[in-house]
Design an enzyme around this catalytic site. Structure first.
Site, PDB file in Angstrom:
ATOM      1  N   GLY A 197       0.829  -1.203   0.000  1.00  0.00           N
ATOM      2  CA  GLY A 197       0.000   0.000   0.000  1.00  0.00           C
ATOM      3  C   GLY A 197       0.857   1.244   0.000  1.00  0.00           C
ATOM      4  O   GLY A 197       0.555   2.219   0.703  1.00  0.00           O
ATOM      5  N   THR A 234       1.482   3.484  -2.377  1.00  0.00           N
ATOM      6  CA  THR A 234       1.263   4.473  -3.436  1.00  0.00           C
ATOM      7  C   THR A 234       0.443   5.678  -2.985  1.00  0.00           C
ATOM      8  O   THR A 234       0.185   6.583  -3.779  1.00  0.00           O
ATOM      9  CB  THR A 234       0.559   3.818  -4.639  1.00  0.00           C
ATOM     10  OG1 THR A 234      -0.739   3.338  -4.240  1.00  0.00           O
ATOM     11  CG2 THR A 234       1.378   2.650  -5.177  1.00  0.00           C
ATOM     12  N   SER A 235       0.026   5.703  -1.721  1.00  0.00           N
ATOM     13  CA  SER A 235      -0.727   6.857  -1.220  1.00  0.00           C
ATOM     14  C   SER A 235      -0.610   6.906   0.298  1.00  0.00           C
ATOM     15  O   SER A 235      -0.165   5.946   0.939  1.00  0.00           O
ATOM     16  CB  SER A 235      -2.206   6.779  -1.631  1.00  0.00           C
ATOM     17  OG  SER A 235      -2.838   5.661  -1.007  1.00  0.00           O
ATOM     18  N   ILE A 274       0.025   7.092   4.160  1.00  0.00           N
ATOM     19  CA  ILE A 274       1.150   6.746   5.024  1.00  0.00           C
ATOM     20  C   ILE A 274       2.197   5.951   4.260  1.00  0.00           C
ATOM     21  O   ILE A 274       3.401   6.163   4.435  1.00  0.00           O
ATOM     22  CB  ILE A 274       0.650   5.956   6.248  1.00  0.00           C
ATOM     23  CG1 ILE A 274      -0.205   6.853   7.154  1.00  0.00           C
ATOM     24  CG2 ILE A 274       1.827   5.373   7.036  1.00  0.00           C
ATOM     25  CD1 ILE A 274      -0.933   6.098   8.260  1.00  0.00           C
ATOM     26  N   TYR A 326     -13.333  -3.742  11.843  1.00  0.00           N
ATOM     27  CA  TYR A 326     -12.038  -3.113  11.571  1.00  0.00           C
ATOM     28  C   TYR A 326     -11.116  -3.231  12.774  1.00  0.00           C
ATOM     29  O   TYR A 326      -9.945  -3.625  12.654  1.00  0.00           O
ATOM     30  CB  TYR A 326     -12.258  -1.644  11.203  1.00  0.00           C
ATOM     31  CG  TYR A 326     -10.992  -0.837  11.055  1.00  0.00           C
ATOM     32  CD1 TYR A 326     -10.101  -1.091  10.015  1.00  0.00           C
ATOM     33  CD2 TYR A 326     -10.684   0.186  11.959  1.00  0.00           C
ATOM     34  CE1 TYR A 326      -8.936  -0.349   9.872  1.00  0.00           C
ATOM     35  CE2 TYR A 326      -9.529   0.939  11.820  1.00  0.00           C
ATOM     36  CZ  TYR A 326      -8.662   0.663  10.776  1.00  0.00           C
ATOM     37  OH  TYR A 326      -7.501   1.401  10.643  1.00  0.00           O
TER      38      TYR A 326
END
Length: 249
Positions: free
Chosen positions: A13, A15-16, A18, A150
């Protein structure tokens, strides 16, 4: 600075949000970096921003079989791996009566199952020593309404930092975690709210943070750099809370 000079790092992850900010900081500290993502647009944007030396891998964090392909891509690019930042994740906030099996499985596939089998696939190429950092969440520690699934998925990751530390420390692999509070990233725009509702939700969440604001991606990335570096060689199975005091309430 060169705290990560010569080290080879994977950020899922990346690419954006954090993940992208951590990639920037890893590069500035001298690391060689690979990032994963699923969105073709953000993959291309990351390629342009991070430069031609960064390895960009299209991969779905929930795809168990695909984790072996990620490990093989890293092996071909770097030969081995010194740092893993398991950052890819999904946040869905719903009251308990609104959940169905498909949504429940999606959260656990992305946040728990996929990362677990990614680490399994990476084991043969991890160096000794190596550092693994998991991105968990303050939600695993607080009773925020609508966050049950979550929060449970992030609590599972927090369990991994202890159980897998005990299992892997003998081969030089350290596991630790960062647990952010609310951070200003595109993640909140993916929750499915209208713009008006999203602003209301954001204000409500901010009101629960003693610091009175959302965190910045750079504030999380700096902690990841520390845990990834040799400065944290004696830090094992630990969790750094970066939540503006939210978890103290």
């Amino acid at each position: 600075m060169d705290r990560l000079k010569g080290k080879r790092a994977l950020i899922t992850g990346g690419t954006s949000g954090i993940g992208l900010e951590t990639a920037r900081q890893f590069l500035s500290e001298g690391a060689r970096v690979a990032v994963t993502g699923t969105n073709p647009e953000t993959l291309e944007a990351a390629r342009k921003e991070l430069g031609p030396d960064v390895v960009i891998i299209k991969a779905d964090a929930a795809d168990v079989a695909g984790q072996k392909a990620v490990a093989e891509a890293i092996k071909q690019a770097f030969g081995g791996l010194d740092i893993v930042f398991v950052n890819a994740g999904v946040a869905l906030l719903k009251p308990v009566e609104a959940w169905d099996e498909v949504g429940f499985d999606r959260v656990f596939d992305v946040n728990v199952k996929g990362p677990y089998f990614l680490l399994q696939a990476l084991l043969p190429i991890l160096s000794n020593p190596a550092s693994i950092v998991l991105n968990t969440s303050v939600n695993a520690h607080i009773g925020m309404p609508n966050s049950s699934v979550y929060a449970a998925s992030k609590a599972a990751l927090q369990s991994f930092i202890r159980t897998l530390s005990g299992e892997l420390i003998g081969r030089g692999v350290r596991l630790n975690a960062v647990s952010p509070g609310p951070v200003a990233t595109p993640l909140y725009g993916k929750l499915g709210f209208t713009e008006t509702d999203l602003k209301a939700v954001a204000e409500s969440i901010k009101g629960q943070v003693p610091a009175g604001r959302f965190g910045k991606p750079s504030e999380i990335a700096k902690a990841v750099v520390f845990l990834a570096s040799d400065e944290a060689a004696y830090t094992v199975g630990s969790e750094i809370m970066i939540d503006g005091g939210m978890g103290t309430l």
